[in-house]
Design an enzyme around this catalytic site. Structure first.
Site, PDB file in Angstrom:
ATOM      1  N   GLU A  45       0.865  -1.181   0.000  1.00 57.37           N
ATOM      2  CA  GLU A  45       0.000   0.000   0.000  1.00 57.37           C
ATOM      3  C   GLU A  45       0.901   1.231   0.000  1.00 57.37           C
ATOM      4  O   GLU A  45       1.609   1.486   0.969  1.00 57.37           O
ATOM      5  CB  GLU A  45      -0.899  -0.008   1.240  1.00 57.37           C
ATOM      6  CG  GLU A  45      -1.739   1.239   1.423  1.00 57.37           C
ATOM      7  CD  GLU A  45      -2.377   1.311   2.800  1.00 57.37           C
ATOM      8  OE1 GLU A  45      -2.543   2.437   3.311  1.00 57.37           O
ATOM      9  OE2 GLU A  45      -2.684   0.242   3.383  1.00 57.37           O
ATOM     10  N   LYS A 134     -10.833  -1.729   7.607  1.00 52.83           N
ATOM     11  CA  LYS A 134      -9.568  -1.577   8.327  1.00 52.83           C
ATOM     12  C   LYS A 134      -9.835  -1.125   9.752  1.00 52.83           C
ATOM     13  O   LYS A 134     -10.432  -0.071   9.974  1.00 52.83           O
ATOM     14  CB  LYS A 134      -8.680  -0.546   7.611  1.00 52.83           C
ATOM     15  CG  LYS A 134      -7.348  -0.330   8.304  1.00 52.83           C
ATOM     16  CD  LYS A 134      -6.435   0.583   7.499  1.00 52.83           C
ATOM     17  CE  LYS A 134      -6.766   2.048   7.669  1.00 52.83           C
ATOM     18  NZ  LYS A 134      -5.680   2.912   7.138  1.00 52.83           N
TER      19      LYS A 134
END
Length: 216
Positions: A45, A134
């Site tokens: 990411e 998340k």
């Protein structure tokens, strides 16, 4: 509630590990990505808090796309989300749960992982069609939070982020997390001129804990 839910890329799902890379400039990414890919990392990411990330994305995908899933994180603006999707990002991660980001991700057909901490925040993202949610900061709640959430929200896919070290990674996955999101404990000082050999060693340790066994 939507049933049209894009899934995270297959390599990311199998690896169960997303390495979050936050640097001073996007020009720092390439040697780190090369080292991570060589050590068995399959998903990274790249964060928009690192200047130049969206500009560097197409070139990085061309160079590393056969080895790595590359997502874009720290996305807080719908226009940035659109640009990330147009430039080939394979998934997007946000630090918050917001309707406009969820709507744009749905329009673009890109998997989105919105962030939250409370059950209300996490359920809102999941119900709106997120690929996973998340939990941030994960260190506040601990791995038992997965089963706590699945009581009222069966099937919710959870990715903890924030303070996840090697030991915690194993515990979260054992508790049923979809994957773990790891930054500093894996990257160490690699983006500040630290040893890439040491980075490769740390990455290999995490891969050993997180990679799903064939057929598991």
């Amino acid at each position: 509630m939507t049933t049209d839910r894009p899934c995270l890329p297959q390599r990311t799902t199998a690896a169960r590990l997303i390495v979050v890379i936050r640097g001073e400039q996007a020009t720092q990414y390439a040697p780190v990505l090369e080292t991570l890919a060589g050590a068995g990392i399959r998903s990274v990411e790249l964060t928009l808090s690192t200047p130049g990330t969206l500009e560097q994305l197409p070139g990085l995908l061309e160079r590393f796309g056969d080895q790595l899933d590359i997502g874009i994180g720290t996305v807080t603006d719908p226009s940035d989300l659109r640009i990330a999707a147009e430039r080939g990002a394979q998934y997007v991660v946000t630090p918050l749960t917001r309707d406009d980001l969820l709507e744009v991700a749905a329009e673009e057909g890109i998997p989105l992982v919105p962030g939250g901490l409370t059950p209300s925040e996490l359920h809102a993202g999941w119900a709106a069609g997120a690929a996973a949610v998340k939990v941030f900061p994960a260190s506040v709640v601990g791995p038992g939070y997965v089963s706590d959430l699945r009581g009222p929200f069966p099937g919710i896919r959870v990715i903890p982020s924030g303070g996840v070290d090697l030991e915690a990674a194993g515990a979260w996955l054992q508790a049923g997390a979809e994957a773990v999101s790891v930054g500093g404990p894996l990257l160490g000082d690699a983006l500040r001129g630290g040893s890439l050999d040491a980075l490769a060693d740390r990455a290999a340790q995490f891969v050993g804990v997180t990679t799903r066994e064939a057929g598991a």
